[in-house]
Design an enzyme around this catalytic site. Structure first.
Site, PDB file in Angstrom:
ATOM      1  N   GLU A 108       0.800  -1.229   0.000  1.00 19.50           N
ATOM      2  CA  GLU A 108       0.000   0.000   0.000  1.00 19.50           C
ATOM      3  C   GLU A 108       0.829   1.273   0.000  1.00 19.50           C
ATOM      4  O   GLU A 108       0.304   2.347  -0.272  1.00 19.50           O
ATOM      5  CB  GLU A 108      -0.963  -0.002   1.209  1.00 19.50           C
ATOM      6  CG  GLU A 108      -0.309   0.115   2.582  1.00 19.50           C
ATOM      7  CD  GLU A 108       0.200  -1.210   3.159  1.00 19.50           C
ATOM      8  OE1 GLU A 108       0.431  -2.150   2.380  1.00 19.50           O
ATOM      9  OE2 GLU A 108       0.409  -1.280   4.377  1.00 19.50           O
TER      10      GLU A 108
ATOM     11  N   SER B  93     -17.051  26.933   7.275  1.00 16.95           N
ATOM     12  CA  SER B  93     -15.914  27.847   7.425  1.00 16.95           C
ATOM     13  C   SER B  93     -15.549  28.501   6.098  1.00 16.95           C
ATOM     14  O   SER B  93     -14.812  29.474   6.072  1.00 16.95           O
ATOM     15  CB  SER B  93     -14.700  27.083   7.938  1.00 16.95           C
ATOM     16  OG  SER B  93     -14.168  26.292   6.892  1.00 16.95           O
ATOM     17  N   GLY B  94     -16.053  27.935   5.008  1.00 18.77           N
ATOM     18  CA  GLY B  94     -15.653  28.445   3.700  1.00 18.77           C
ATOM     19  C   GLY B  94     -14.511  27.647   3.108  1.00 18.77           C
ATOM     20  O   GLY B  94     -14.159  27.821   1.950  1.00 18.77           O
ATOM     21  N   GLY B  95     -13.927  26.764   3.913  1.00 17.42           N
ATOM     22  CA  GLY B  95     -12.873  25.896   3.403  1.00 17.42           C
ATOM     23  C   GLY B  95     -13.468  24.756   2.591  1.00 17.42           C
ATOM     24  O   GLY B  95     -14.693  24.600   2.517  1.00 17.42           O
ATOM     25  N   VAL B  96     -12.578  23.954   1.996  1.00 13.05           N
ATOM     26  CA  VAL B  96     -13.039  22.870   1.135  1.00 13.05           C
ATOM     27  C   VAL B  96     -13.878  21.863   1.930  1.00 13.05           C
ATOM     28  O   VAL B  96     -14.958  21.464   1.503  1.00 13.05           O
ATOM     29  CB  VAL B  96     -11.820  22.135   0.511  1.00 13.05           C
ATOM     30  CG1 VAL B  96     -12.282  21.048  -0.444  1.00 13.05           C
ATOM     31  CG2 VAL B  96     -10.904  23.113  -0.199  1.00 13.05           C
ATOM     32  N   ASP B  97     -13.366  21.482   3.103  1.00 12.32           N
ATOM     33  CA  ASP B  97     -13.995  20.383   3.834  1.00 12.32           C
ATOM     34  C   ASP B  97     -15.418  20.719   4.286  1.00 12.32           C
ATOM     35  O   ASP B  97     -16.344  19.938   4.079  1.00 12.32           O
ATOM     36  CB  ASP B  97     -13.147  19.997   5.054  1.00 12.32           C
ATOM     37  CG  ASP B  97     -11.709  19.696   4.662  1.00 12.32           C
ATOM     38  OD1 ASP B  97     -11.479  19.426   3.469  1.00 12.32           O
ATOM     39  OD2 ASP B  97     -10.838  19.744   5.535  1.00 12.32           O
ATOM     40  N   SER B  98     -15.583  21.887   4.896  1.00 17.14           N
ATOM     41  CA  SER B  98     -16.923  22.183   5.400  1.00 17.14           C
ATOM     42  C   SER B  98     -17.860  22.493   4.235  1.00 17.14           C
ATOM     43  O   SER B  98     -19.051  22.192   4.300  1.00 17.14           O
ATOM     44  CB  SER B  98     -16.903  23.316   6.425  1.00 17.14           C
ATOM     45  OG  SER B  98     -16.470  24.515   5.846  1.00 17.14           O
ATOM     46  N   SER B  99     -17.326  23.053   3.152  1.00 10.00           N
ATOM     47  CA  SER B  99     -18.190  23.346   2.004  1.00 10.00           C
ATOM     48  C   SER B  99     -18.686  22.056   1.361  1.00 10.00           C
ATOM     49  O   SER B  99     -19.859  21.939   0.988  1.00 10.00           O
ATOM     50  CB  SER B  99     -17.435  24.175   0.961  1.00 10.00           C
ATOM     51  OG  SER B  99     -17.036  25.390   1.527  1.00 10.00           O
TER      52      SER B  99
END
Ligand code: XMP
Length: 515
Positions: A172, A224-230
């Site tokens: 892996e 938050s406006g970041g990738v993850d929360s969006s």
């Protein structure tokens, strides 16, 4: 048609998520389960194959994690990796013993059975990544040795009739160049998985799972406006529509103009089916953070304030049942929540809520995904490319990019400097999708001269790292002209700055953020 599933039984190996990731790269769905999972549960999941992970123990130690001998006669194809391979040898009657010489790192691998399905197309001499002290010395009845290395007589073995395969090395990891092919051969050729799992399948699976979990409950998400929360917002909006309340807390630690951008996408004009609430909590955060210089204390305060703001917002909204978060796998690992590993930082958005918070639980639909998978998911969900490929932004925002005590003035400085850096990165055509590029504010002040005046101002740090997993990173070799332009613009346009530094430290030993 039932989905093809590979189950990964976790014996404590540090690479279990990498195994999962590789399997998914083969377009096959997989799940990681603890080694204690009962045979009955395993069978009920109807897996096409099972992978046994590595682990730090010795199979002959009675206290070590083990598995039921019956596992090997279920008729389900099994691939044992490292410790998993030793279990496959030891339990059915082979022998495993400590070796005189541990093998660690890049090791030459000699394929003894080129007809093994695992090694189809693999050169007779290749390279693998070893990490072991124990080794298989006698293979069980029915097995043959399919590869060896200098210090490991059984680097791979198989019982093709029972579809049992084992490798002492780690297919892996990147350092085993043919490793992904070997895993692909196992899941596709040996197990017969069709390879039809896509991010769209992840969505199809997650939507009913989210719906079942939250029922008719309302879910509050910290956007938050970041990738993850969006991406979390987009996925939850697809699953539960207006049951989702997205709260964008302007904690005063956002990038420049970020609040407006978030509102444009997720607010009433934005076209997503959800409830959007904009909370201006700047003053509250600045007050709570006043004079606090210790990074962990800052993180804790920001985290606690976040939770409180949610609680209060939730109260104002009527009943809210769940809190959703954009936690992704690297957050889980680095918080020590996933693997029992060391806690490096207390990422405030992992690890549960403080006591006495009135929610039923946390919804974290991206918890098993790596960043690149989150981006693929966001694209699949129709988020704008500029957002999906936007650089990740930490939950505590500029709170982890300002050293020492946070003040509105320092926030302004770092916002302005960062905006200039971002502009120039675009102008110079730098691909920022492969890492993180930002300005941070050091807690250093030094003497400078501007015009005929002495200055005693701050030093801005430019940080640019290349990484795919955010667990390790190297500094980007940015063009000197770009750095020079940024330096010129920042000292001229951002008052309070008289030096610009470029941080070339890799991770480890540094972290990506500056705090
Ligand atoms: P470090 O600085 O630990 O960062 O090398 C690794 C990645 O994690 C991000 N980061 C955070 N993300 N909450 C987050 O959601 C946090 O508290 C947090 N701290 C760091 C960081 O931006 C980088 O991408």
């Amino acid at each position: 048609m039932e989905r093809d599933t590979i189950l990964i039984l976790d014996f404590g190996g540090q690479y279990k998520q990498l195994i999962a990731r590789r399997v998914r790269e083969c377009q096959v769905y997989c799940e990681i389960l603890p080694y204690t999972t009962s045979l009955q549960t395993l069978k009920s999941m109807n897996p096409k194959g099972i992978i046994l992970t590595g682990g730090p123990n010795s199979v002959y130690d009675p206290a070590s994690p083990t598995c039921d001998a019956e596992l090997f006669s279920l008729g389900i194809p099994i691939l044992g990796i490292c410790y998993g391979s030793q279990l496959m040898a030891y339990i059915p009657g082979g022998a495993v013993q400590p070796a005189d010489v541990s093998e660690y790192g890049r090791t030459e691998l000699f394929i003894d059975a080129p007809d093994s399905p695992l090694f189809k197309g693999v050169p007779a001499r290749t390279v693998c990544w070893m990490s072991h002290t124990d080794r298989i010395t006698t293979v069980p009845d029915g097995f043959r040795v399919t590869a060896h290395s200098e210090n490991c007589p059984v680097a791979a073995m198989e019982d093709a009739a029972r579809r049992l395969y084992a490798v002492q090395f780690h297919p892996e990891v990147e350092h085993t160049p043919e490793g992904t092919d070997m895993l692909r051969h196992f899941v596709r050729d040996v197990c017969g998985c069709r390879g039809d799992w896509r991010m769209s399948s992840f969505i199809e699976e997650q939507i009913p799972a989210i719906q079942e979990r939250v029922g008719s409950g309302r879910v509050l998400l910290a956007l938050s406006g970041g990738v993850d929360s969006s991406v979390t917002a987009a996925l939850l909006s697809r699953a539960i529509g207006k049951q989702l309340v997205c709260v964008f807390v302007d904690h005063g630690l956002m990038r420049k103009n970020e609040g407006e951008q978030v509102k444009a996408i997720f607010g009433p004009e934005g076209g997503f089916d959800l409830n959007y609430v904009h909370v201006d909590a700047k003053d509250r955060f600045y007050t709570a953070l006043k004079d606090v210089a210790d990074p962990e204390r800052k993180r804790r305060i920001i985290g606690e304030q976040f939770i409180r703001v949610f609680e209060e917002t939730a109260r104002g909204l009527g009943a809210v049942d769940y809190l959703a978060q954009g936690t992704i796998y690297p957050d889980v690992v680095e918080s020590g929540a996933g693997s029992g590993g060391a806690t490096i930082k207390s990422h405030h958005n992992v690890g549960g809520l403080p006591e006495n918070v009135g929610f039923l639980g946390i919804v974290e639909p991206l918890r098993t995904l790596f960043k690149d998978e989150v981006r693929a998911l966001g694209t699949e969900l129709g988020l704008p490319r500029a957002l999906v490929y936007r650089q990740p932004f930490p939950g505590p925002g500029l709170g982890v990019r300002i050293m020492g005590a946070i003040t509105p003035e320092k926030v302004r400085i770092v916002q302005e400097a960062d905006a200039i850096f971002q502009e120039e990165l675009v102008r110079f055509g730098i691909d920022t999708g492969k890492g993180q590029f930002f300005a941070a504010l050091s807690d250093m002040r030094s003497v400078g001269v501007m015009g005929d005046h002495r200055t005693y101002d701050c030093a801005i740090v430019l940080r640019a790292v290349l990484t795919s997993d955010f667990m390790t990173a190297t500094a980007a070799r940015l063009p000197y002209e770009l750095l020079e332009t940024c330096m010129n613009r920042i000292v001229n346009e951002v008052s309070g700055v008289n030096r610009v530094l470029y941080d070339i430290t890799s991770k480890p030993p540094a972290t990506i953020e500056w705090e």
